[in-house]
Design an enzyme around this catalytic site. Sequence first.
Site, PDB file in Angstrom:
ATOM      1  CD  GLU A  84      -2.900   1.199   0.171  1.00  0.00           C
ATOM      2  OE1 GLU A  84      -2.748   2.008  -0.774  1.00  0.00           O
ATOM      3  OE2 GLU A  84      -3.839   0.382   0.235  1.00  0.00           O
ATOM      4  CG  ASP A 125      -1.106   4.779  -1.082  1.00  0.00           C
ATOM      5  OD1 ASP A 125      -1.745   4.334  -2.039  1.00  0.00           O
ATOM      6  OD2 ASP A 125      -1.429   4.584   0.115  1.00  0.00           O
ATOM      7  CB  SER A 181      -5.104   1.200  -2.984  1.00  0.00           C
ATOM      8  OG  SER A 181      -5.788   0.694  -1.865  1.00  0.00           O
TER       9      SER A 181
END
Length: 649
Positions: free
Chosen positions: A313, A317, A566
């Site tokens: 994640e 990002d 995401s």
Amino acid sequence: MRSVLEIISLALAASAAALPSSTYRVHEKRSSTSSWSKLHEVKLDERITLPVRIGLKESNLDSGYDLLMDVSDAKSPNYGKHWSYEQIAEKFAPKPETFRAVREWLTESGIEPSRVELSAGKNWMKFNASIHEVEQLLHTKYGYYSHASGQGHIACDDYSVPESVSHHIDFIMPTVHFDTKIVGQPDNEKLSKRDVPPSLKPGDPSNVAWKPKKGKIIASPNAASPLAFTNANCNTYITPDCLRALYQFSNGTLAKSSYGIVEYTPQAYLQSDLNLFYANLARQIAAGTAPTLASIDGGVAQTTTQNFNTNGESDLDLEYAIALVYPQKVTLFQTGDLIESASFNNFLDGIDASYCTAAGGDSPVYDATYPDPNSGGYKSKDCGKYAPTAVISTSYGYNEADLTPAYETRQCNEYMKLGLAGVTVLYSSGDYGVAGNGGQCCTKAKCAGGTYNSGGSGTFNPSFPGTCPYVTSVGATQIVPGASVTAPEEACQTVIYSGGGFSNNFALPSYQSSAVKSYFTNHKPPYTATQYNNSQKTRGYPDVSANGANYVVAVDNTLSLIYGTSASAPTFGAIITLINEQRVNSGKKPVGFINPTIYANPSAFNDITIGGNQGCGTAGFTAVSGWDPVTGLGTPNYPKLLSVFQALP
């Protein structure tokens, strides 16, 4: 010697103080589905001292929506005139009559004013009192409750307050919230971490539902030289250049605004992964370029545990956020220590000191406790430690039914306040279509009771905070298989499905009402009220979308494909940041809360009319002309969107 009249007066006063039971009403009651059990054989010593905290009702929250529209609606003469945090705190502070009414009640009940302290934010009153005093005050009975984990707490089944003060009080602790350990427990009894399921801990590695989904590895750690990616293969490999081609924006050139990415420990990026990404996909960025760390409640970008579930994640990002807005620096709001981790509320505390105490403060059930009582934990609580960035993107979320409406409303109101301050708040909409985290669906209409099944049937399960009307919810699209990067996209249906639907808790905001009305008039879904909230009176989500499939990401020293909203949220956040750069360069302020403006300008988006978001044993909703609960208004057309916002003051 006292006169007879004096004695009679005192007796009447004492009688009056003892009689308000007839005007008391139950203020809160413990859920019948709680996993805590009362141990009836344990008798509490009434002399035990409890730290009582009374959350005071904030004022003017009923006008919060209108106040936000006043600075966010392009038709308003006050557009862009964002408030200072001091102005916001003052506007929503409890009213003077609230302080007065609660103090009088406490005094009449035997709690002397000298014992009562008012918080710095003027949001709550606190004092210490014996169990006996609190039982008299709240017309309740305390007991010892135990959880299967072995954790014990003092609590009660319900409590009451006078009707005359009930509308001045949000809630009182410790009562039904299981937040106070018995004083005098053995010193060698270790405190356990907060006992909530992984689904309520955004950073928990086992909580894979909201994390991006991993595809194939496309380059091994031993790759001898950088790989060649071109826009000709964007339908199989999404890169920063593909996104620039899709949404018609170029490399950043300014560093005049701010962009924040929120992560929850132990989720963490690896600098070696960022360097690998730069070498292959963002060669204008020097190795060693890192986000600016803003550590909240002991947040640390740990490197001890390295695997996809802890690095995927954050790597995703930050790699795309940094690459798309460079040379603008990106702030990493790393939240929570390695023991307690953190919740969205803990993050919000860290950027707004008043939120630490607003409406009684955070929930000991859903939020991490700081100072962390565990050995080695962070021994402070960060309130307003950092100023929020102009854009904040978060790629985590809950099911709306995971939390109580009161908890969600308190948090949603904080997003309203951030909007007033000129902050754009983005949340990913989820990866399971109309189903909730992990593909779960609700067992009852409108998700009443918050019970789930495995997802083969049942009621659609909306996400939170995406359903809060004060955030911008971001869904996912994909390039049509085999199509070019310039062809229209479709709703994401590879590995993940764009989360979307209708809230069960939040009313339809006026800025969205026309779009939702048009959707139901022209494309009414074929489902019943048992399957989703078809009242046409609740908030729909997502608001917008961006590509969410086939992202090339460096994770744990390999280049892999990753899928999910995401990816969509930080991409959309980067585009808003680039717009802010141009506005600031023109002497204007950041765009702040964008929803009223984007719904008034749907032509600034690429309308998505292909695909759906299946789930709960159905085909889900369908992407159609105009707004829909799959891809929202569509994907951004950067030149058009920039033109819209540059035309505003």
